[in-house]
Scaffold this motif. Structure first.
Motif, PDB file in Angstrom:
ATOM      1  N   GLU A  40       1.022  -1.031   0.230  1.00  0.00           N
ATOM      2  CA  GLU A  40      -0.451  -0.110   0.137  1.00  0.00           C
ATOM      3  C   GLU A  40       0.603   1.362   0.021  1.00  0.00           C
ATOM      4  O   GLU A  40       1.112   2.289  -0.695  1.00  0.00           O
ATOM      5  CB  GLU A  40      -1.084   0.323   1.391  1.00  0.00           C
ATOM      6  N   VAL A  41       1.972   0.922   0.592  1.00  0.00           N
ATOM      7  CA  VAL A  41       3.186   2.533   0.902  1.00  0.00           C
ATOM      8  C   VAL A  41       3.077   2.503  -0.341  1.00  0.00           C
ATOM      9  O   VAL A  41       3.836   3.539  -1.361  1.00  0.00           O
ATOM     10  CB  VAL A  41       4.075   2.154   1.739  1.00  0.00           C
ATOM     11  N   LYS A  42       4.088   1.332  -1.321  1.00  0.00           N
ATOM     12  CA  LYS A  42       4.883   1.917  -2.262  1.00  0.00           C
ATOM     13  C   LYS A  42       3.813   2.041  -3.558  1.00  0.00           C
ATOM     14  O   LYS A  42       3.805   2.910  -4.240  1.00  0.00           O
ATOM     15  CB  LYS A  42       5.087   0.257  -3.271  1.00  0.00           C
ATOM     16  N   ALA A  43       2.556   1.492  -3.415  1.00  0.00           N
ATOM     17  CA  ALA A  43       1.337   2.390  -4.614  1.00  0.00           C
ATOM     18  C   ALA A  43       1.212   3.797  -4.144  1.00  0.00           C
ATOM     19  O   ALA A  43       1.001   4.329  -5.021  1.00  0.00           O
ATOM     20  CB  ALA A  43       0.287   1.284  -4.684  1.00  0.00           C
ATOM     21  N   LEU A  44       0.864   4.220  -2.781  1.00  0.00           N
ATOM     22  CA  LEU A  44       1.307   5.532  -2.600  1.00  0.00           C
ATOM     23  C   LEU A  44       2.221   6.707  -3.648  1.00  0.00           C
ATOM     24  O   LEU A  44       2.311   7.238  -4.062  1.00  0.00           O
ATOM     25  CB  LEU A  44       1.252   5.831  -1.487  1.00  0.00           C
ATOM     26  N   LEU A  45       3.549   5.943  -3.065  1.00  0.00           N
ATOM     27  CA  LEU A  45       4.622   6.268  -3.722  1.00  0.00           C
ATOM     28  C   LEU A  45       4.532   6.690  -5.251  1.00  0.00           C
ATOM     29  O   LEU A  45       5.088   7.075  -5.636  1.00  0.00           O
ATOM     30  CB  LEU A  45       6.191   5.517  -3.249  1.00  0.00           C
ATOM     31  N   ASP A  46       4.525   5.348  -6.099  1.00  0.00           N
ATOM     32  CA  ASP A  46       4.185   5.164  -7.191  1.00  0.00           C
ATOM     33  C   ASP A  46       3.564   6.710  -7.904  1.00  0.00           C
ATOM     34  O   ASP A  46       3.875   6.506  -8.489  1.00  0.00           O
ATOM     35  CB  ASP A  46       4.161   4.074  -7.674  1.00  0.00           C
ATOM     36  N   ALA A  47       1.995   6.329  -7.205  1.00  0.00           N
ATOM     37  CA  ALA A  47       0.709   6.993  -7.786  1.00  0.00           C
ATOM     38  C   ALA A  47       2.139   8.540  -7.688  1.00  0.00           C
ATOM     39  O   ALA A  47       1.018   9.320  -7.960  1.00  0.00           O
ATOM     40  CB  ALA A  47      -0.226   6.940  -7.429  1.00  0.00           C
ATOM     41  N   ARG A  48       2.541   9.126  -6.733  1.00  0.00           N
ATOM     42  CA  ARG A  48       3.360  10.580  -6.383  1.00  0.00           C
ATOM     43  C   ARG A  48       2.009  10.602  -5.156  1.00  0.00           C
ATOM     44  O   ARG A  48       2.210  12.325  -5.611  1.00  0.00           O
ATOM     45  CB  ARG A  48       3.769  11.730  -7.502  1.00  0.00           C
ATOM     46  N   ARG A  49       1.820  10.612  -4.550  1.00  0.00           N
ATOM     47  CA  ARG A  49       0.848  10.736  -3.866  1.00  0.00           C
ATOM     48  C   ARG A  49       1.633  12.043  -2.620  1.00  0.00           C
ATOM     49  O   ARG A  49       2.582  11.794  -2.823  1.00  0.00           O
ATOM     50  CB  ARG A  49      -0.061  10.153  -2.866  1.00  0.00           C
ATOM     51  N   ASP A  50       0.602  12.277  -1.877  1.00  0.00           N
ATOM     52  CA  ASP A  50       1.708  13.707  -0.975  1.00  0.00           C
ATOM     53  C   ASP A  50       1.235  12.344   0.297  1.00  0.00           C
ATOM     54  O   ASP A  50       0.528  12.813   1.535  1.00  0.00           O
ATOM     55  CB  ASP A  50       0.296  14.604  -0.793  1.00  0.00           C
ATOM     56  N   VAL A  51       2.614  12.352   0.837  1.00  0.00           N
ATOM     57  CA  VAL A  51       3.196  11.276   1.566  1.00  0.00           C
ATOM     58  C   VAL A  51       4.687  12.292   2.385  1.00  0.00           C
ATOM     59  O   VAL A  51       5.363  12.278   1.390  1.00  0.00           O
ATOM     60  CB  VAL A  51       3.565   9.937   1.245  1.00  0.00           C
ATOM     61  N   VAL A  52       4.521  11.857   3.933  1.00  0.00           N
ATOM     62  CA  VAL A  52       5.681  11.959   4.139  1.00  0.00           C
ATOM     63  C   VAL A  52       6.405  10.933   5.007  1.00  0.00           C
ATOM     64  O   VAL A  52       5.190  10.006   6.166  1.00  0.00           O
ATOM     65  CB  VAL A  52       6.042  13.066   5.423  1.00  0.00           C
ATOM     66  N   ILE A  53       7.274  10.178   4.812  1.00  0.00           N
ATOM     67  CA  ILE A  53       7.061   8.665   5.534  1.00  0.00           C
ATOM     68  C   ILE A  53       8.404   9.331   6.382  1.00  0.00           C
ATOM     69  O   ILE A  53       9.679   9.443   6.289  1.00  0.00           O
ATOM     70  CB  ILE A  53       8.227   7.765   4.753  1.00  0.00           C
ATOM     71  N   VAL A  54       8.274   8.616   8.072  1.00  0.00           N
ATOM     72  CA  VAL A  54       8.731   8.682   9.278  1.00  0.00           C
ATOM     73  C   VAL A  54       9.532   7.838  10.070  1.00  0.00           C
ATOM     74  O   VAL A  54       8.814   7.205   9.694  1.00  0.00           O
ATOM     75  CB  VAL A  54       8.405  10.245  10.236  1.00  0.00           C
ATOM     76  N   ASP A  55      10.619   8.190   9.779  1.00  0.00           N
ATOM     77  CA  ASP A  55      11.414   6.751   9.792  1.00  0.00           C
ATOM     78  C   ASP A  55      12.353   7.176  12.313  1.00  0.00           C
ATOM     79  O   ASP A  55      12.856   7.800  12.031  1.00  0.00           O
ATOM     80  CB  ASP A  55      12.622   6.323   9.142  1.00  0.00           C
ATOM     81  N   SER A  56      10.785   6.032  12.450  1.00  0.00           N
ATOM     82  CA  SER A  56      11.703   6.804  14.179  1.00  0.00           C
ATOM     83  C   SER A  56      12.273   6.059  14.579  1.00  0.00           C
ATOM     84  O   SER A  56      12.660   6.286  16.001  1.00  0.00           O
ATOM     85  CB  SER A  56      10.119   6.300  14.895  1.00  0.00           C
ATOM     86  N   ARG A  57      13.924   5.566  13.770  1.00  0.00           N
ATOM     87  CA  ARG A  57      14.401   5.068  15.093  1.00  0.00           C
ATOM     88  C   ARG A  57      15.601   6.103  15.148  1.00  0.00           C
ATOM     89  O   ARG A  57      15.789   7.726  14.138  1.00  0.00           O
ATOM     90  CB  ARG A  57      14.740   3.974  13.802  1.00  0.00           C
ATOM     91  N   ARG A  58      16.986   5.879  15.887  1.00  0.00           N
ATOM     92  CA  ARG A  58      17.987   6.442  15.577  1.00  0.00           C
ATOM     93  C   ARG A  58      18.719   6.679  14.075  1.00  0.00           C
ATOM     94  O   ARG A  58      18.574   5.985  13.597  1.00  0.00           O
ATOM     95  CB  ARG A  58      19.432   6.250  16.612  1.00  0.00           C
TER      96      ARG A  58
END
Length: 168
Positions: free
Chosen positions: A75-93
């Protein structure tokens, strides 16, 4: 708060010492687990065995009880491929983020998520996705943003970066 303690380390039962310290601090409902871990197992109690077990158990508890939203890697890949307005935040150090992350992700360690999310996703319609290596910090980060009341749709990347990698 009810507190139940157990714990033997190098043959020394540390629970009574911890109970005394908690009593000094004013806690009144402190108990020692009768029969230690073996007694818990014999009574049918569930035991989690892995690294970071308390935090992982807490993450699973939060997800189950708060119904933390999540999206699959597909689902996330589909959002990225469709160039949707998405912000991904990686919560690790940052050091962990450097070893492996997913495309477009920004390193925002968990304690900074609520503080920094507005600068990363100023539009309240932007989909925010929180990820980590596995799932625990994704769940806790996502639920923290939900609890903080940010207006954006928020979801954890189900099974984190490992899930992303396994999904190809």
């Amino acid at each position: 708060t009810l507190i139940v303690l157990y714990g033997v380390h190098d043959g020394v039962d540390l629970a009574p010492r911890a109970a005394a310290k908690l009593a000094e601090l004013g806690y009144t409902r402190v108990y020692l687990l009768e029969g230690e871990l073996d007694g818990w197992r014999a009574a049918g109690g569930e035991v989690f065995q892995d690294v970071n077990v308390p935090s992982k158990s807490f993450g699973e508890y939060v997800e189950a009880h708060r119904h933390t939203p999540s999206l699959s890697a597909q689902e996330v890949k589909a959002l990225l491929d469709a160039r949707r307005d998405v912000v991904i935040v990686d919560s690790r150090r940052y050091e962990e983020f450097q070893t492996m992350s997913i495309p477009t992700a920004t390193s925002v360690p968990g304690a900074e998520l609520v503080l920094r999310i507005r600068e990363l996703a100023p539009d309240p319609t932007t989909q925010v996705i929180v990820n980590c290596a596995g799932r625990t910090r994704s769940i806790i980060g996502t639920q923290s943003l939900v609890n903080a009341g940010i207006p954006n749709p928020v979801a954890a990347l189900r099974n984190g970066t490992i899930g992303w990698l396994l999904a190809d």
